[in-house]
Design an enzyme around this catalytic site. Structure first.
Site, PDB file in Angstrom:
ATOM      1  N   LYS A   1       4.347   2.716  11.384  1.00 39.18           N
ATOM      2  CA  LYS A   1       3.427   3.807  11.705  1.00 39.18           C
ATOM      3  C   LYS A   1       3.406   4.767  10.526  1.00 39.18           C
ATOM      4  O   LYS A   1       4.357   5.524  10.322  1.00 39.18           O
ATOM      5  CB  LYS A   1       3.841   4.568  12.966  1.00 39.18           C
ATOM      6  CG  LYS A   1       2.726   5.520  13.421  1.00 39.18           C
ATOM      7  CD  LYS A   1       3.184   6.687  14.224  1.00 39.18           C
ATOM      8  CE  LYS A   1       3.668   7.832  13.395  1.00 39.18           C
ATOM      9  NZ  LYS A   1       2.648   8.504  12.555  1.00 39.18           N
TER      10      LYS A   1
ATOM     11  N   GLU B   1      15.795   8.777   5.810  1.00 40.74           N
ATOM     12  CA  GLU B   1      15.602   9.411   4.500  1.00 40.74           C
ATOM     13  C   GLU B   1      14.916  10.742   4.759  1.00 40.74           C
ATOM     14  O   GLU B   1      13.731  10.777   5.094  1.00 40.74           O
ATOM     15  CB  GLU B   1      14.704   8.536   3.605  1.00 40.74           C
ATOM     16  CG  GLU B   1      15.317   7.224   3.203  1.00 40.74           C
ATOM     17  CD  GLU B   1      16.468   7.375   2.223  1.00 40.74           C
ATOM     18  OE1 GLU B   1      16.558   8.421   1.551  1.00 40.74           O
ATOM     19  OE2 GLU B   1      17.285   6.452   2.135  1.00 40.74           O
TER      20      GLU B   1
ATOM     21  N   GLU C   1      14.015  23.661   2.652  1.00 37.70           N
ATOM     22  CA  GLU C   1      12.975  22.963   1.896  1.00 37.70           C
ATOM     23  C   GLU C   1      11.633  23.677   2.072  1.00 37.70           C
ATOM     24  O   GLU C   1      11.218  23.939   3.196  1.00 37.70           O
ATOM     25  CB  GLU C   1      12.875  21.529   2.437  1.00 37.70           C
ATOM     26  CG  GLU C   1      11.892  20.659   1.715  1.00 37.70           C
ATOM     27  CD  GLU C   1      11.850  19.256   2.334  1.00 37.70           C
ATOM     28  OE1 GLU C   1      11.599  19.140   3.546  1.00 37.70           O
ATOM     29  OE2 GLU C   1      12.075  18.289   1.583  1.00 37.70           O
TER      30      GLU C   1
HETATM   31  P1  NAD Z   1       7.539  14.499   9.462  1.00 35.91           P
HETATM   32  O1  NAD Z   1       8.942  14.390   9.875  1.00 35.91           O
HETATM   33  O2  NAD Z   1       6.693  15.565  10.022  1.00 35.91           O
HETATM   34  O3  NAD Z   1       6.753  13.138   9.785  1.00 35.91           O
HETATM   35  C1  NAD Z   1       7.193  11.903   9.270  1.00 35.91           C
HETATM   36  C2  NAD Z   1       6.665  10.806  10.170  1.00 35.91           C
HETATM   37  O4  NAD Z   1       7.285  10.911  11.444  1.00 35.91           O
HETATM   38  C3  NAD Z   1       5.167  10.842  10.422  1.00 35.91           C
HETATM   39  O5  NAD Z   1       4.663   9.532  10.433  1.00 35.91           O
HETATM   40  C4  NAD Z   1       5.086  11.466  11.814  1.00 35.91           C
HETATM   41  O6  NAD Z   1       3.908  11.118  12.496  1.00 35.91           O
HETATM   42  C5  NAD Z   1       6.310  10.857  12.460  1.00 35.91           C
HETATM   43  N1  NAD Z   1       6.839  11.582  13.626  1.00 35.91           N
HETATM   44  C6  NAD Z   1       6.776  12.898  13.898  1.00 35.91           C
HETATM   45  N2  NAD Z   1       7.410  13.157  15.069  1.00 35.91           N
HETATM   46  C7  NAD Z   1       7.880  11.981  15.539  1.00 35.91           C
HETATM   47  C8  NAD Z   1       8.614  11.592  16.694  1.00 35.91           C
HETATM   48  N3  NAD Z   1       8.996  12.481  17.614  1.00 35.91           N
HETATM   49  N4  NAD Z   1       8.936  10.292  16.856  1.00 35.91           N
HETATM   50  C9  NAD Z   1       8.579   9.382  15.937  1.00 35.91           C
HETATM   51  N5  NAD Z   1       7.860   9.684  14.820  1.00 35.91           N
HETATM   52  C10 NAD Z   1       7.524  10.976  14.628  1.00 35.91           C
HETATM   53  O7  NAD Z   1       7.552  14.527   7.873  1.00 35.91           O
HETATM   54  P2  NAD Z   1       6.318  14.719   6.901  1.00 35.91           P
HETATM   55  O8  NAD Z   1       5.880  16.141   7.002  1.00 35.91           O
HETATM   56  O9  NAD Z   1       5.318  13.633   7.128  1.00 35.91           O
HETATM   57  O10 NAD Z   1       7.001  14.429   5.479  1.00 35.91           O
HETATM   58  C11 NAD Z   1       7.612  15.385   4.735  1.00 35.91           C
HETATM   59  C12 NAD Z   1       9.120  15.290   4.878  1.00 35.91           C
HETATM   60  O11 NAD Z   1       9.570  13.993   4.488  1.00 35.91           O
HETATM   61  C13 NAD Z   1       9.835  16.256   3.970  1.00 35.91           C
HETATM   62  O12 NAD Z   1      10.877  16.894   4.663  1.00 35.91           O
HETATM   63  C14 NAD Z   1      10.403  15.355   2.866  1.00 35.91           C
HETATM   64  O13 NAD Z   1      11.536  15.877   2.239  1.00 35.91           O
HETATM   65  C15 NAD Z   1      10.684  14.104   3.621  1.00 35.91           C
HETATM   66  N6  NAD Z   1      10.764  12.957   2.709  1.00 35.91           N
HETATM   67  C16 NAD Z   1      11.985  12.433   2.387  1.00 35.91           C
HETATM   68  C17 NAD Z   1      12.078  11.379   1.479  1.00 35.91           C
HETATM   69  C18 NAD Z   1      13.407  10.796   1.071  1.00 35.91           C
HETATM   70  O14 NAD Z   1      13.412   9.794   0.363  1.00 35.91           O
HETATM   71  N7  NAD Z   1      14.530  11.346   1.466  1.00 35.91           N
HETATM   72  C19 NAD Z   1      10.920  10.872   0.904  1.00 35.91           C
HETATM   73  C20 NAD Z   1       9.685  11.422   1.261  1.00 35.91           C
HETATM   74  C21 NAD Z   1       9.623  12.464   2.170  1.00 35.91           C
END
Ligand code: NAD
Length: 504
Positions: A184, A259, A394
């Site tokens: 997803k 991650e 962050e």
């Molecule tokens: P997010 O956590 O809002 O969403 C990530 C994904 O999770 C999306 O696909 C979202 O639809 C899904 N999601 C949200 N709630 C969920 C739930 N309850 N159950 C299952 N899936 C759910 O993150 P974002 O805003 O899309 O991305 C930014 C974040 O990602 C930042 O904090 C960044 O640091 C992190 N990130 C980390 C890495 C790494 O390698 N450590 C790499 C890229 C991004």
């Protein structure tokens, strides 16, 4: 659709990919993906339901339990992964365009992503050929082998900042291992993952090995990670979501890889190569408008260098050209959404409330051409107190905060005083000093005299709250494998129960 973009790339088929077929969602609901640089809709896509998710997971389950993919030899899987890399390279320009339209990042950045993604597939194509099990040194009357086997059905959930790159870090090793999966992508940036789904089919993955569901995290993502039919959750995203995912994994007793985000210190000593350190300080935080999990948004500078470095950073940051990612002159694109820009702006206000002074930016783009996009000017704040929230949370935007330190001990204490531990950098010409500091920094990646590089060959992941497990490198493959101990008895004889007074 894409009126403002001069060249429109071929868009992916607007459907969920389930069991090798593209289809609409069970309830017929849709959602448009939006170009963050213009605010315009790019493509209307079906929104999955819980029922669709279960169909996708069942397709992946069937493909794993009864299909050919997990039973293929390493050579066949390796050949297919190399074929995927060929297709990514063939369609590199088109994929880069899709990524730029969906995320707002510059085409230069997207092209680089695509080149890296092809390498990730090639790396795992090579690694799976050389992976061996082991023969264990047990007594001579037995042969004891440790074997690697595919883990099963993987639920993958990915973020919007590096949609296809993050997906490839999961998909390439999972396929190399022989797993099947349902992914997803973020509801904000699904286009390239959908296109990759098509390319994986073209490369020859059997139906059901690759499944893509689309929609909101709280509904579609939740249904996916809570499905009892999966064997593992592999998640990249924010820490708060990561905690929820971790709870779902614990409830189902599933393997989990997380991650998550970070607050990444960029530590500059007075003896650093000044020009390189100043240039990379800009690159660390303004690349992709700071929307990088490893962004160097926290600049820690040795006091004697502080004013000179800040001046150099401000002078160049003032001239960063905001714009559409597909225009050659653009150096920085927009933030992903209006909501995200609001969040970043709230951190700029908070930093000032905590005592920092705003030296640059903080405003939305003044250029009327950019008025409908989610742009924020490069922003620099100095004098941030190390004890406040902003130094530890962050921001995920083009916002650089600067703090001072007196010596290496203070730099280390400030850098490590954070709940996360994804990446850090140290700038000094004194290599032993830099290495000693790097050894004490509690971060998954530490760069000495550089910022941002990563390689498929080296593992990536976070200490502390930045995550669980590692992607890339050999560890990134083992995340998707079970280990089996196979024991062969070479001296078959009774265990002795019947000799102890039994009837035989
Ligand atoms: P997010 O956590 O809002 O969403 C990530 C994904 O999770 C999306 O696909 C979202 O639809 C899904 N999601 C949200 N709630 C969920 C739930 N309850 N159950 C299952 N899936 C759910 O993150 P974002 O805003 O899309 O991305 C930014 C974040 O990602 C930042 O904090 C960044 O640091 C992190 N990130 C980390 C890495 C790494 O390698 N450590 C790499 C890229 C991004």
């Amino acid at each position: 659709m894409i009126e403002s973009a001069p060249a429109a790339p071929r868009l992916p088929k607007p459907g969920l990919l389930i069991g090798g077929e593209h289809r609409g969602g069970a309830r017929g609901e849709t959602r448009s993906t939006v170009n963050p640089a213009t605010g315009e809709a790019i493509l209307e896509l079906p929104e999955a339901t819980g029922e669709d998710v279960q169909k996708a997971v069942s397709a992946a389950r069937r493909a794993f339990d009864t299909g050919p993919w997990p039973r293929l030899g390493a050579r066949e899987r390796s050949r297919l992964l190399n074929g995927v890399a060929d297709l990514i390279e063939r369609d590199q320009e088109e994929l880069a365009w899709l990524e730029t339209l969906d995320t707002g990042k510059t085409l230069v950045e997207s092209r680089d992503d695509m080149a890296q993604i092809a390498w990730v597939f090639r790396y795992y194509a090579a690694l799976i050929l050389s992976q061996t099990g082991s023969v264990n040194a047990v007594p001579a009357d037995a042969l004891s082998l440790t074997l690697h086997e595919p883990l099963g059905v993987v639920a993958m959930v990915t973020p919007w900042n590096y949609p296809l790159l993050q997906a490839s870090w999961k998909i390439a090793p999972a396929l190399a291992a022989g797993c099947t999966f349902v992914i997803k992508p973020s509801e904000l940036t699904p286009l390239t993952t959908l296109r990759l789904g098509e390319l994986l089919g073209e490369a020859g993955t059997p139906p059901g090995v690759v499944n893509v569901v689309l929609g909101a995290g709280e509904t579609v993502g939740k249904a996916l990670v809570e499905s009892p039919q999966i064997d593992m959750i592999s998640f990249t995203g924010g820490i708060a979501t990561g905690r929820t995912i971790g709870q779902a994994a614990a409830a189902g007793a599933k393997r989990v890889a997380l991650e998550l985000g970070g607050k990444n210190p960029n530590i500059v000593f007075a003896d650093a190569d000044f020009d390189a350190a100043a240039d990379h300080a800009l690159n660390a935080v303004f690349f992709h408008a700071g929307q990088i999990c490893s962004a160097g948004s926290r600049l820690l500078v040795e006091s004697s260098l502080h004013d000179r470095l800040v001046e150099a950073v401000l002078e160049r940051a003032r001239d960063i050209r905001l714009g559409f990612g597909w225009e050659e002159a653009t150096e920085m694109g927009p933030l992903i959404s209006a909501e995200h820009r609001d969040k970043v702006e709230s951190y700029v206000r908070l930093a000032q409330e905590e005592g920092a002074s705003l030296k640059l930016g903080g405003d939305r783009a003044g250029d009327p051409r950019l008025a409908n996009g989610f742009f924020l000017e490069p922003t620099v704040l100095t004098g941030l107190p190390s004890s406040g929230r902003v130094a530890h949370e962050e921001i995920f935007g083009p916002v650089l905060t600067v703090e001072r330190f007196a010596d290496a001990d203070e730099a280390l204490a400030k850098a490590n005083d954070t709940p996360t531990g994804l990446a850090a950098a140290v700038w000094t010409r004194d290599t032993p000093k830099g290495v000693h500091l790097a050894q004490k920094l509690r971060f998954g990646t530490v760069w000495l005299n550089d910022f941002h590089p990563y390689y498929p060959e080296a593992s990536w992941g976070g200490y502390k709250e930045s995550g669980v497990g590692r992607e890339l490198g050999p560890t990134g493959l083992r995340e998707y494998q079970e280990e089996k101990h196979l024991y062969l008895n070479l001296d078959v004889k009774p265990a002795g129960w019947f000799g102890r007074g039994g009837s035989r």
